[in-house]
Design a protein around this motif. Structure first.
Motif, PDB file in Angstrom:
ATOM      1  N   SER A 136     -10.740  -6.172  -1.775  1.00 18.47           N
ATOM      2  CA  SER A 136      -9.351  -5.977  -1.361  1.00 18.47           C
ATOM      3  C   SER A 136      -8.705  -4.798  -2.075  1.00 18.47           C
ATOM      4  CB  SER A 136      -8.538  -7.240  -1.669  1.00 18.47           C
ATOM      5  OG  SER A 136      -9.076  -8.343  -0.999  1.00 18.47           O
ATOM      6  N   LEU A 137      -7.822  -4.124  -1.360  1.00 19.26           N
ATOM      7  CA  LEU A 137      -7.037  -3.060  -1.961  1.00 19.26           C
ATOM      8  C   LEU A 137      -5.924  -3.661  -2.818  1.00 19.26           C
ATOM      9  CD1 LEU A 137      -6.590  -0.647   1.069  1.00 19.26           C
ATOM     10  CD2 LEU A 137      -8.072  -0.314  -0.909  1.00 19.26           C
ATOM     11  N   ALA A 138      -5.595  -2.969  -3.895  1.00 18.56           N
ATOM     12  CA  ALA A 138      -4.467  -3.362  -4.734  1.00 18.56           C
ATOM     13  C   ALA A 138      -3.174  -2.919  -4.049  1.00 18.56           C
ATOM     14  CB  ALA A 138      -4.589  -2.706  -6.109  1.00 18.56           C
ATOM     15  N   PRO A 139      -2.045  -3.557  -4.356  1.00 22.05           N
ATOM     16  CA  PRO A 139      -0.774  -3.141  -3.752  1.00 22.05           C
ATOM     17  C   PRO A 139      -0.470  -1.656  -3.962  1.00 22.05           C
ATOM     18  CG  PRO A 139      -0.510  -5.262  -4.818  1.00 22.05           C
ATOM     19  CD  PRO A 139      -1.894  -4.765  -5.171  1.00 22.05           C
ATOM     20  N   ASP A 140      -0.810  -1.097  -5.137  1.00 24.75           N
ATOM     21  CA  ASP A 140      -0.585   0.331  -5.377  1.00 24.75           C
ATOM     22  C   ASP A 140      -1.404   1.187  -4.415  1.00 24.75           C
ATOM     23  OD1 ASP A 140       1.263   0.041  -7.447  1.00 24.75           O
ATOM     24  OD2 ASP A 140      -0.276   0.057  -9.008  1.00 24.75           O
ATOM     25  N   ASN A 141      -2.646   0.773  -4.122  1.00 22.38           N
ATOM     26  CA  ASN A 141      -3.485   1.493  -3.163  1.00 22.38           C
ATOM     27  C   ASN A 141      -2.837   1.496  -1.784  1.00 22.38           C
ATOM     28  OD1 ASN A 141      -6.187  -0.123  -4.694  1.00 22.38           O
ATOM     29  ND2 ASN A 141      -5.878   2.069  -4.902  1.00 22.38           N
ATOM     30  N   ILE A 142      -2.413   0.326  -1.346  1.00 18.74           N
ATOM     31  CA  ILE A 142      -1.827   0.179  -0.008  1.00 18.74           C
ATOM     32  C   ILE A 142      -0.571   1.036   0.109  1.00 18.74           C
ATOM     33  CG2 ILE A 142      -0.728  -1.447   1.581  1.00 18.74           C
ATOM     34  CD1 ILE A 142      -2.687  -3.590   0.346  1.00 18.74           C
ATOM     35  N   HIS A 143       0.262   0.997  -0.905  1.00 23.51           N
ATOM     36  CA  HIS A 143       1.513   1.753  -0.895  1.00 23.51           C
ATOM     37  C   HIS A 143       1.250   3.251  -0.676  1.00 23.51           C
ATOM     38  CE1 HIS A 143       5.479   3.200  -1.986  1.00 23.51           C
ATOM     39  NE2 HIS A 143       4.919   3.977  -2.878  1.00 23.51           N
ATOM     40  N   LEU A 144       0.266   3.804  -1.377  1.00 26.34           N
ATOM     41  CA  LEU A 144      -0.014   5.233  -1.249  1.00 26.34           C
ATOM     42  C   LEU A 144      -0.786   5.570   0.018  1.00 26.34           C
ATOM     43  CD1 LEU A 144      -0.799   6.147  -4.947  1.00 26.34           C
ATOM     44  CD2 LEU A 144       1.159   6.873  -3.594  1.00 26.34           C
ATOM     45  N   LEU A 145      -1.692   4.716   0.441  1.00 26.84           N
ATOM     46  CA  LEU A 145      -2.515   5.044   1.601  1.00 26.84           C
ATOM     47  C   LEU A 145      -1.756   4.939   2.923  1.00 26.84           C
ATOM     48  CD1 LEU A 145      -5.876   3.367   0.526  1.00 26.84           C
ATOM     49  CD2 LEU A 145      -5.410   5.817   0.727  1.00 26.84           C
ATOM     50  N   VAL A 146      -0.718   4.150   2.982  1.00 24.85           N
ATOM     51  CA  VAL A 146       0.034   4.036   4.239  1.00 24.85           C
ATOM     52  C   VAL A 146       1.269   4.936   4.247  1.00 24.85           C
ATOM     53  CG1 VAL A 146      -0.779   1.698   4.713  1.00 24.85           C
ATOM     54  CG2 VAL A 146       1.383   2.022   3.508  1.00 24.85           C
ATOM     55  N   ALA A 147       1.510   5.632   3.160  1.00 31.82           N
ATOM     56  CA  ALA A 147       2.699   6.502   3.080  1.00 31.82           C
ATOM     57  C   ALA A 147       2.574   7.693   4.010  1.00 31.82           C
ATOM     58  CB  ALA A 147       2.898   6.989   1.637  1.00 31.82           C
TER      59      ALA A 147
END
Length: 91
Positions: free
Chosen positions: A80-91
């Motif tokens: 699973s991606l960490a919340p920090d990963n998700i935040h940057l990758l969907v920006a």
């Protein structure tokens, strides 16, 4: 940072991707996240713009399937991606 079997697999896979990028002469860069740093080194890295959750690889060429894209950011994560990963990758 503790080296786990999962981390070793991620590093091996990233090394394989980098080899292909080198062979194809595709411009790219690895992001220096996740390395063990002293308190002062973490401060310097933050001043330089290193952020939690930054993708592991940045590829500076548009993918053939999406020619209008400005490049690709890859997170070499098994699981699973960490919340920090998700935040940057969907920006």
């Amino acid at each position: 940072m503790k080296t786990t079997p999962t981390l070793l697999r991620e590093l091996q896979q990233q090394a394989q991707v980098v080899q292909v990028l080198h062979r194809q002469r595709i411009p790219h860069a690895a992001v220096p996240n996740g390395h063990v740093r002293t308190h002062n080194q973490r401060g310097t890295a933050a001043l330089e713009g290193v952020l939690p959750g930054m993708p592991d690889l940045l590829i500076f060429r548009s993918p053939p399937a999406v020619p209008h894209a400005k490049g690709v950011a890859l997170e070499m994560k098994l699981g699973s991606l960490a919340p920090d990963n998700i935040h940057l990758l969907v920006a």
